[in-house]
Design a protein around this motif. Structure first.
Motif, PDB file in Angstrom:
ATOM      1  N   LEU A   1       0.833  -1.214   0.000  1.00 21.39           N
ATOM      2  CA  LEU A   1       0.000   0.000   0.000  1.00 21.39           C
ATOM      3  C   LEU A   1       0.865   1.262   0.000  1.00 21.39           C
ATOM      4  N   ASN A   2       1.892   1.314   0.861  1.00 18.59           N
ATOM      5  CA  ASN A   2       2.728   2.520   0.928  1.00 18.59           C
ATOM      6  C   ASN A   2       3.560   2.717  -0.340  1.00 18.59           C
ATOM      7  N   ASN A   3       3.964   1.619  -0.974  1.00 19.34           N
ATOM      8  CA  ASN A   3       4.686   1.725  -2.252  1.00 19.34           C
ATOM      9  C   ASN A   3       3.796   2.411  -3.284  1.00 19.34           C
ATOM     10  N   LYS A   4       2.532   1.988  -3.349  1.00 20.27           N
ATOM     11  CA  LYS A   4       1.591   2.563  -4.332  1.00 20.27           C
ATOM     12  C   LYS A   4       1.197   3.995  -3.963  1.00 20.27           C
ATOM     13  N   ILE A   5       0.959   4.229  -2.668  1.00 17.86           N
ATOM     14  CA  ILE A   5       0.543   5.576  -2.233  1.00 17.86           C
ATOM     15  C   ILE A   5       1.677   6.575  -2.511  1.00 17.86           C
ATOM     16  N   THR A   6       2.919   6.174  -2.181  1.00 15.94           N
ATOM     17  CA  THR A   6       4.056   7.058  -2.427  1.00 15.94           C
ATOM     18  C   THR A   6       4.218   7.307  -3.925  1.00 15.94           C
ATOM     19  N   GLU A   7       4.047   6.263  -4.736  1.00 19.47           N
ATOM     20  CA  GLU A   7       4.144   6.440  -6.197  1.00 19.47           C
ATOM     21  C   GLU A   7       3.138   7.497  -6.674  1.00 19.47           C
ATOM     22  N   LEU A   8       1.885   7.347  -6.232  1.00 18.56           N
ATOM     23  CA  LEU A   8       0.836   8.282  -6.678  1.00 18.56           C
ATOM     24  C   LEU A   8       1.146   9.709  -6.229  1.00 18.56           C
ATOM     25  N   ILE A   9       1.560   9.861  -4.978  1.00 24.33           N
ATOM     26  CA  ILE A   9       1.797  11.214  -4.449  1.00 24.33           C
ATOM     27  C   ILE A   9       3.032  11.840  -5.094  1.00 24.33           C
TER      28      ILE A   9
ATOM     29  N   THR B   1       4.338  11.202  -7.952  1.00 27.10           N
ATOM     30  CA  THR B   1       4.052  11.493  -9.364  1.00 27.10           C
ATOM     31  C   THR B   1       3.237  12.784  -9.481  1.00 27.10           C
ATOM     32  N   LYS B   2       2.255  12.949  -8.599  1.00 32.61           N
ATOM     33  CA  LYS B   2       1.449  14.182  -8.615  1.00 32.61           C
ATOM     34  C   LYS B   2       2.335  15.396  -8.300  1.00 32.61           C
TER      35      LYS B   2
ATOM     36  N   PRO C   1      10.840  18.486  -7.512  1.00 36.15           N
ATOM     37  CA  PRO C   1      11.745  17.397  -7.896  1.00 36.15           C
ATOM     38  C   PRO C   1      11.779  16.317  -6.812  1.00 36.15           C
ATOM     39  N   THR C   2      11.705  15.052  -7.221  1.00 35.30           N
ATOM     40  CA  THR C   2      11.736  13.954  -6.248  1.00 35.30           C
ATOM     41  C   THR C   2      12.747  12.903  -6.697  1.00 35.30           C
ATOM     42  N   HIS C   3      13.017  11.963  -5.793  1.00 37.19           N
ATOM     43  CA  HIS C   3      13.949  10.873  -6.126  1.00 37.19           C
ATOM     44  C   HIS C   3      13.250   9.761  -6.910  1.00 37.19           C
ATOM     45  N   PHE C   4      11.920   9.809  -6.987  1.00 34.13           N
ATOM     46  CA  PHE C   4      11.142   8.699  -7.542  1.00 34.13           C
ATOM     47  C   PHE C   4      11.306   8.584  -9.060  1.00 34.13           C
ATOM     48  N   ILE C   5      11.596   7.389  -9.549  1.00 32.90           N
ATOM     49  CA  ILE C   5      11.670   7.161 -11.008  1.00 32.90           C
ATOM     50  C   ILE C   5      10.463   6.340 -11.456  1.00 32.90           C
ATOM     51  N   LYS C   6      10.342   5.103 -10.936  1.00 29.13           N
ATOM     52  CA  LYS C   6       9.136   4.328 -11.260  1.00 29.13           C
ATOM     53  C   LYS C   6       8.946   3.180 -10.274  1.00 29.13           C
ATOM     54  N   ARG C   7       7.690   2.737 -10.186  1.00 26.43           N
ATOM     55  CA  ARG C   7       7.397   1.564  -9.365  1.00 26.43           C
ATOM     56  C   ARG C   7       7.695   0.345 -10.215  1.00 26.43           C
ATOM     57  N   LEU C   8       8.423  -0.635  -9.641  1.00 30.39           N
ATOM     58  CA  LEU C   8       8.840  -1.814 -10.411  1.00 30.39           C
ATOM     59  C   LEU C   8       7.884  -2.981 -10.236  1.00 30.39           C
ATOM     60  N   ASN C   9       7.353  -3.135  -9.038  1.00 35.94           N
ATOM     61  CA  ASN C   9       6.417  -4.225  -8.729  1.00 35.94           C
ATOM     62  C   ASN C   9       5.694  -3.859  -7.432  1.00 35.94           C
TER      63      ASN C   9
END
Ligand code: TMP
Ligand code: ASP
Length: 235
Positions: free
Chosen positions: A49-57, A59-60, A67-75
């Motif tokens: 859940l936190n992996n997906k929530i962090t991805e969504l936030i 990305t928004k 600027p963030t460190h996030f590139i993409k969710r892998l799985n």
């Protein structure tokens, strides 16, 4: 991209190297701790859940110029991120008084201050992450005044963006903790995670808690609260 060497393990995540020096993989665990690791448990599916929530936030926020460190969710549990050196500072915003500020200064939870409160803690488990001010942060060599200016500007913008995203979904962003890091190119970016582990979310009207306070305070229905947050921001 695949995990190579294990680099570091925190309370809720593990970090691995990849084939590329400037990228890491962050693995989200179900482990939950509170009170500086004194209370420990596993919250089923929290990592997913936190992996997906962090991805969504993240990305928004990126779309709005943060600027963030996030590139993409892998799985389900892994995300690819830029490698950063984390500033050992917990940056906290309080829109309503709750948690440690409520206790420390004896102010009723839910009180709305006239201003937005920007707070710093020294990320140091041995010392229990003590509250510090900007002069302490610079004196301790955690960052420079210029870096702190950048961090504060991003943080206030993040607060505006997140408050509005959650307000639209019927949720009050009471407070949150974020962390920043410096990339190999020297850019300051938002790092770590933004999830119910690191924010206080109250349902508008009822003030029902939809965050880690359900675990900290033994309120039950912890996983359900995290699912609710994911569902609301997925719309
Ligand atoms: P506090 O009221 O306990 O100081 O917490 C303020 C915010 O920071 C709250 O949204 C929860 C978050 N937080 C973390 O992300 N990690 C921590 O270790 C602590 C103590 C709080
Ligand atoms: N993550 C923290 C710890 O166990 C506490 C918290 O989130 O309340 O140290």
């Amino acid at each position: 991209m695949e995990k190579r060497d294990f680099l570091y393990e925190g309370k809720a995540k593990q970090v691995y190297t990849t084939d590329e020096l400037d990228k890491i993989i962050i693995h989200y665990k179900d482990d939950a701790t509170a009170f500086n690791g004194v209370k420990k448990a596993s919250i089923s599916n929290k990592g997913i859940l936190n992996n997906k929530i962090t991805e969504l936030i993240f990305t928004k926020l990126e779309k709005k110029g943060i600027p963030t460190h996030f590139i993409k969710r892998l799985n389900e549990r892994d995300q690819l991120c830029k490698k950063v050196t984390i500033f050992p500072i917990e940056v906290i915003i309080r829109n309503l008084i709750a948690g440690s500020m409520s206790k420390r200064l004896s102010i009723k939870e839910g009180t709305k201050p006239t201003n937005t409160i920007f707070e710093l803690s020294y990320k140091n488990d041995d010392l229990g992450d003590p509250l510090i001010n900007s002069d302490h942060a610079v004196a301790l060599g955690l960052c420079t005044y210029d870096e702190l200016d950048v961090i504060k500007n991003y943080t206030l913008k993040i607060n505006d963006l997140l408050s509005s995203i959650f307000d639209n979904e019927g949720i009050i962003l009471v407070d949150f903790k974020i962390e920043f890091g410096k990339t190999v190119d020297g850019d300051i970016v938002l790092a770590d995670e933004i999830s119910p582990d690191t924010c206080r979310f109250w349902e508008k009207g009822t003030h029902k808690k939809l965050d880690k306070d359900r675990f900290r305070r033994d309120l039950g229905s912890v996983e359900e609260a995290y699912i609710e947050i994911l569902e609301r921001i997925s719309k």
